[in-house]
Design a protein around this motif. Structure first.
Motif, mmCIF file in Angstrom:
data_model
loop_
_atom_site.group_PDB
_atom_site.id
_atom_site.type_symbol
_atom_site.label_atom_id
_atom_site.label_comp_id
_atom_site.label_asym_id
_atom_site.label_seq_id
_atom_site.Cartn_x
_atom_site.Cartn_y
_atom_site.Cartn_z
ATOM 1 N N GLY A 1 39.117 36.660 54.029
ATOM 2 C CA GLY A 1 38.395 35.804 53.097
ATOM 3 C C GLY A 1 38.421 36.255 51.643
ATOM 4 N N LEU A 2 39.185 37.290 51.303
ATOM 5 C CA LEU A 2 39.258 37.763 49.924
ATOM 6 C C LEU A 2 39.948 36.722 49.055
ATOM 7 N N MET A 3 39.277 36.302 47.984
ATOM 8 C CA MET A 3 39.863 35.358 47.035
ATOM 9 C C MET A 3 40.507 36.159 45.908
ATOM 10 N N TYR A 4 41.758 35.847 45.580
ATOM 11 C CA TYR A 4 42.452 36.598 44.550
ATOM 12 C C TYR A 4 43.354 35.694 43.727
ATOM 13 N N GLN A 5 43.722 36.199 42.554
ATOM 14 C CA GLN A 5 44.636 35.494 41.668
ATOM 15 C C GLN A 5 45.566 36.522 41.061
ATOM 16 N N PHE B 1 34.776 41.575 38.524
ATOM 17 C CA PHE B 1 34.764 41.081 39.893
ATOM 18 C C PHE B 1 33.344 40.816 40.349
ATOM 19 N N ILE B 2 33.251 40.059 41.447
ATOM 20 C CA ILE B 2 31.977 39.808 42.123
ATOM 21 C C ILE B 2 32.176 40.204 43.579
ATOM 22 N N GLN B 3 31.315 41.081 44.083
ATOM 23 C CA GLN B 3 31.373 41.496 45.478
ATOM 24 C C GLN B 3 30.204 40.831 46.198
ATOM 25 N N LYS B 4 30.518 40.113 47.300
ATOM 26 C CA LYS B 4 29.483 39.374 48.031
ATOM 27 C C LYS B 4 29.479 39.774 49.502
ATOM 28 N N THR B 5 28.368 39.478 50.170
ATOM 29 C CA THR B 5 28.260 39.701 51.607
ATOM 30 C C THR B 5 28.852 38.509 52.342
ATOM 31 N N GLU B 6 28.883 38.600 53.667
ATOM 32 C CA GLU B 6 29.387 37.486 54.473
ATOM 33 C C GLU B 6 28.526 36.242 54.314
ATOM 34 N N LYS B 7 27.252 36.424 53.986
ATOM 35 C CA LYS B 7 26.341 35.292 53.812
ATOM 36 C C LYS B 7 26.275 34.844 52.352
ATOM 37 N N ASP B 8 27.226 35.288 51.540
ATOM 38 C CA ASP B 8 27.386 34.859 50.151
ATOM 39 C C ASP B 8 26.311 35.396 49.204
ATOM 40 N N SER B 9 25.647 36.488 49.566
ATOM 41 C CA SER B 9 24.709 37.141 48.654
ATOM 42 C C SER B 9 25.487 38.105 47.776
ATOM 43 N N THR B 10 25.200 38.108 46.500
ATOM 44 C CA THR B 10 25.905 38.977 45.571
ATOM 45 C C THR B 10 25.412 40.413 45.705
ATOM 46 N N VAL C 1 27.359 43.131 43.925
ATOM 47 C CA VAL C 1 27.651 43.631 42.578
ATOM 48 C C VAL C 1 28.402 42.552 41.809
ATOM 49 N N SER C 2 28.067 42.384 40.547
ATOM 50 C CA SER C 2 28.812 41.485 39.669
ATOM 51 C C SER C 2 28.997 42.175 38.328
ATOM 52 N N THR C 3 30.239 42.493 37.993
ATOM 53 C CA THR C 3 30.491 43.108 36.692
ATOM 54 C C THR C 3 30.259 42.106 35.575
ATOM 55 N N PHE C 4 30.300 40.820 35.892
ATOM 56 C CA PHE C 4 30.009 39.795 34.899
ATOM 57 C C PHE C 4 28.540 39.886 34.484
ATOM 58 N N ASP C 5 27.628 40.040 35.491
ATOM 59 C CA ASP C 5 26.201 40.161 35.193
ATOM 60 C C ASP C 5 25.889 41.458 34.455
ATOM 61 N N LEU C 6 26.611 42.528 34.802
ATOM 62 C CA LEU C 6 26.401 43.810 34.139
ATOM 63 C C LEU C 6 26.923 43.794 32.706
ATOM 64 N N GLY C 7 27.855 42.883 32.432
ATOM 65 C CA GLY C 7 28.425 42.790 31.088
ATOM 66 C C GLY C 7 29.430 43.888 30.790
ATOM 67 N N GLN C 8 29.924 44.529 31.858
ATOM 68 C CA GLN C 8 30.871 45.623 31.673
ATOM 69 C C GLN C 8 31.873 45.626 32.826
ATOM 70 N N PRO C 9 33.170 45.438 32.540
ATOM 71 C CA PRO C 9 34.165 45.448 33.616
ATOM 72 C C PRO C 9 34.344 46.850 34.199
ATOM 73 N N GLN C 10 34.870 46.898 35.421
ATOM 74 C CA GLN C 10 35.200 48.172 36.055
ATOM 75 C C GLN C 10 36.488 48.687 35.414
ATOM 76 N N VAL C 11 36.535 49.975 35.103
ATOM 77 C CA VAL C 11 37.686 50.561 34.412
ATOM 78 C C VAL C 11 38.427 51.484 35.375
ATOM 79 N N PHE C 12 39.749 51.294 35.472
ATOM 80 C CA PHE C 12 40.591 52.107 36.341
ATOM 81 C C PHE C 12 41.766 52.670 35.536
#
Length: 83
Positions: free
Chosen positions: A27-31, A51-60, A62-73
């Motif tokens: 079920g991973l959505m990607y582009q 990214f947004i990480q959700k549970t199987e029941k669609d509960s969020t 972690v959302s880097t959008f809400d945090l206002g800071q992307p994950q850095v790698f």
């Protein structure tokens, strides 16, 4: 009135064009974004991902959008793993 319809149509087209996500196993959505002949990511570069990480029941979870800071790698050497 016609101007409003044209703007609504353009907005609908724009939103539809952004929905190019594919669904992978589990079920991973990607582009995938292609370089289009531009410089590619190489060792030593830094990649920022929202990214947004959700549970199987669609509960969020972690959302880097809400945090206002992307994950850095940092990009390291390619690892070849034998299975």
């Amino acid at each position: 009135m016609k101007k409003g319809i044209v703007i609504l149509f353009a907005a609908t087209l724009g939103l539809a064009a952004c929905n190019n996500y594919k669904k992978g196993p589990g079920g991973l959505m990607y582009q995938i974004h292609k370089s289009g002949g531009n410089e590619k990511i190489k060792e030593g570069d830094i990649v920022k991902i929202n990214f947004i990480q959700k549970t199987e029941k669609d509960s969020t979870i972690v959302s880097t959008f809400d945090l206002g800071q992307p994950q850095v790698f940092p990009v390291g050497k390619k690892l070849m793993m034998a299975i």
